[in-house]
Write an enzyme that holds these catalytic residues in place. Structure first.
Site, short mmCIF file in Angstrom:
data_model
loop_
_atom_site.label_atom_id
_atom_site.label_comp_id
_atom_site.label_asym_id
_atom_site.label_seq_id
_atom_site.Cartn_x
_atom_site.Cartn_y
_atom_site.Cartn_z
N ASP A 76 -1.94 6.82 5.96
CA ASP A 76 -3.03 5.99 5.45
C ASP A 76 -3.39 5.02 6.58
O ASP A 76 -2.63 4.12 6.91
CB ASP A 76 -2.56 5.23 4.21
N LYS B 67 -12.67 -1.47 5.92
CA LYS B 67 -11.87 -2.45 6.67
C LYS B 67 -12.40 -2.52 8.10
O LYS B 67 -12.94 -3.52 8.53
CB LYS B 67 -10.39 -2.07 6.69
N TRP C 223 0.82 -1.21 0.00
CA TRP C 223 0.00 0.00 0.00
C TRP C 223 0.85 1.25 0.00
O TRP C 223 0.48 2.26 -0.61
CB TRP C 223 -1.02 -0.01 1.14
C1 LIG Z 1 -7.67 -1.33 1.28
C2 LIG Z 1 -6.58 -0.34 1.39
C3 LIG Z 1 -6.38 0.65 0.43
C4 LIG Z 1 -7.25 0.77 -0.79
O1 LIG Z 1 -8.49 1.28 -0.44
P1 LIG Z 1 -9.60 1.60 -1.53
O2 LIG Z 1 -10.80 1.85 -0.68
O3 LIG Z 1 -9.75 0.42 -2.42
O4 LIG Z 1 -9.19 2.82 -2.27
C5 LIG Z 1 -5.34 1.55 0.61
N1 LIG Z 1 -4.55 1.50 1.69
C6 LIG Z 1 -4.71 0.55 2.64
C7 LIG Z 1 -3.79 0.53 3.83
C8 LIG Z 1 -5.73 -0.39 2.52
O5 LIG Z 1 -5.89 -1.34 3.47
#
Ligand SMILES: *Cc1c(COP(=O)(O)O)cnc(C)c1O
Length: 360
Positions: free
Chosen positions: A172, A196, A102
């Site tokens: 993030d 998540k 990521w």
């Molecule tokens: C799932 C995830 C993403 C991607 O998220 P989207 O909602 O598909 O844009 C980005 N960063 C992390 C850490 C994630 O777990």
């Protein structure tokens, strides 16, 4: 009706009481005679849902008053572009810490908007660690420093908050937001998709310090301009109303559980159960360095990958679903977010021990 233990990395399991309440309120929300999905986002009913969700999120995280909480859309992948569009502020570049899939995705996107300095990377050990702060080669002129607090695919999580001086720290937090207390004041900006650890896909949460609202590049689309969204109370465009409503129910549920301190204790115990099981035998292996093992996503391997298919098949039959690891890593991955009860982890551990007895 049978509910399984769902170990999906995302979209992921939601707390059952939340789903029940959403079901009960589906046709008639609090006497409105309609579903939340059918309401005007500017009507008093939805405005109250929105305001309550904002207030509860702020309370749970202890968001300081000089931060704005935005409910946006596009997910973390959109934020990978929205962050540099808003935060580059005429500077040449930004620093990124590369701890896995990521982070890499964030880096690749940010490169469209400026010079990106990968200030540290754990590529050399296959992304099973976090580079110690002393090794980071930060640029004091950087617009911001970006980290991924929990690498959902690799299972690597920060259990410390980096000190980066005056440069804003951006994280993030898609896969560990609300899993434990967080000192928001240490960050310039936090962002994450809801699917998540919070609620349905479609809602993106951004928590941004007010002094960072005014740097958007002139070509930034209005819907992705933090200042404009903050001024419009996240309603510059139609927000994802139903996702906000369900997220709001999750916030209420978290408060009823005792808030983030209680959740942290639970999540720590759940993760310990699973890692103890993995460490107790050579039959299974947890690849991530101990000090940065994720409490949320636990990747693991069987010593003999020819047993993978049988492991997954048996798990499915036992009601333990979505344990297949990400295709980039292989093996297994158990995602054990807030909504996974400890009974689910106990059931997984019991299954793993039994599988080892039969195949070890
Ligand atoms: C799932 C995830 C993403 C991607 O998220 P989207 O909602 O598909 O844009 C980005 N960063 C992390 C850490 C994630 O777990």
């Amino acid at each position: 009706m049978t509910r399984v233990y769902n170990f999906s990395a995302g979209p992921a399991a939601l707390p059952e009481p939340v789903l029940r309440q959403a079901a009960e309120e589906m046709l008639d929300w609090h006497g409105a005679g309609m579903s939340v999905m059918e309401m005007s986002h500017r009507g008093p009913e939805f405005m109250s849902i929105h305001a309550q969700a904002q207030a509860d999120l702020r309370e749970l995280l202890g968001v300081p008053s000089n931060y704005r909480t935005l409910f946006m859309q596009g997910g973390a992948i959109a934020e990978n572009a929205i962050v540099p569009m808003n935060l580059m502020r005429g500077r040449a570049g930004a620093d990124y810490i590369d701890t896995g899939a990521w982070s890499q995705r964030s880096i690749a996107e940010a490169r469209k908007f400026g010079r990106i300095n990968v200030a540290a990377s754990s590529a050399a050990d296959g992304y099973t660690s976090i580079p110690p702060r002393e090794q980071w080669k930060l640029d004091p002129q950087a617009a911001y420093v970006h980290i991924c607090s929990n690498e959902t695919i690799g299972g690597v999580q920060y259990h410390w908050t980096p000190e980066v001086g005056e440069v804003p720290l951006v994280a993030d937090v898609s896969s560990d937001i609300l899993s434990r207390p967080l000192d928001v004041s240490r960050f310039g900006l936090l962002y994450g998709g809801a699917q998540k650890n919070i609620g349905p896909a479609g809602l993106t949460i951004v928590i941004v310090r007010e002094d960072l609202l005014d740097g958007a590049h002139p070509l930034t689309p209005d819907a992705f301009n933090y200042r404009l969204q903050a001024e419009a109370d996240s309603m510059l465009n139609t927000p994802p109303t139903y996702a906000i409503y369900v997220a709001g129910l999750v916030f209420q549920w978290l408060k009823a559980q005792g808030g983030l301190t209680a959740m942290a204790e639970r999540n720590r115990s759940k993760a310990a159960l699973l890692y103890d099981c993995l460490d107790a035998t050579a039959f299974y292996r947890a690849p991530v360095a101990r000090e940065c093992r994720s409490w949320m996503n636990v990747p693991f391997k069987l010593h003999d990958e020819r047993l993978d298919a049988a492991f997954l098949q048996g798990a499915e039959a036992a009601g333990l679903k979505q344990l297949k690891g990400h295709r980039m890593v292989g093996g297994m991955r158990a995602s054990i977010y807030n909504a996974m009860p400890i009974e689910g982890v106990r059931a997984l551990v019991a299954y793993m021990k039994d599988f080892e007895r039969r195949h070890g």
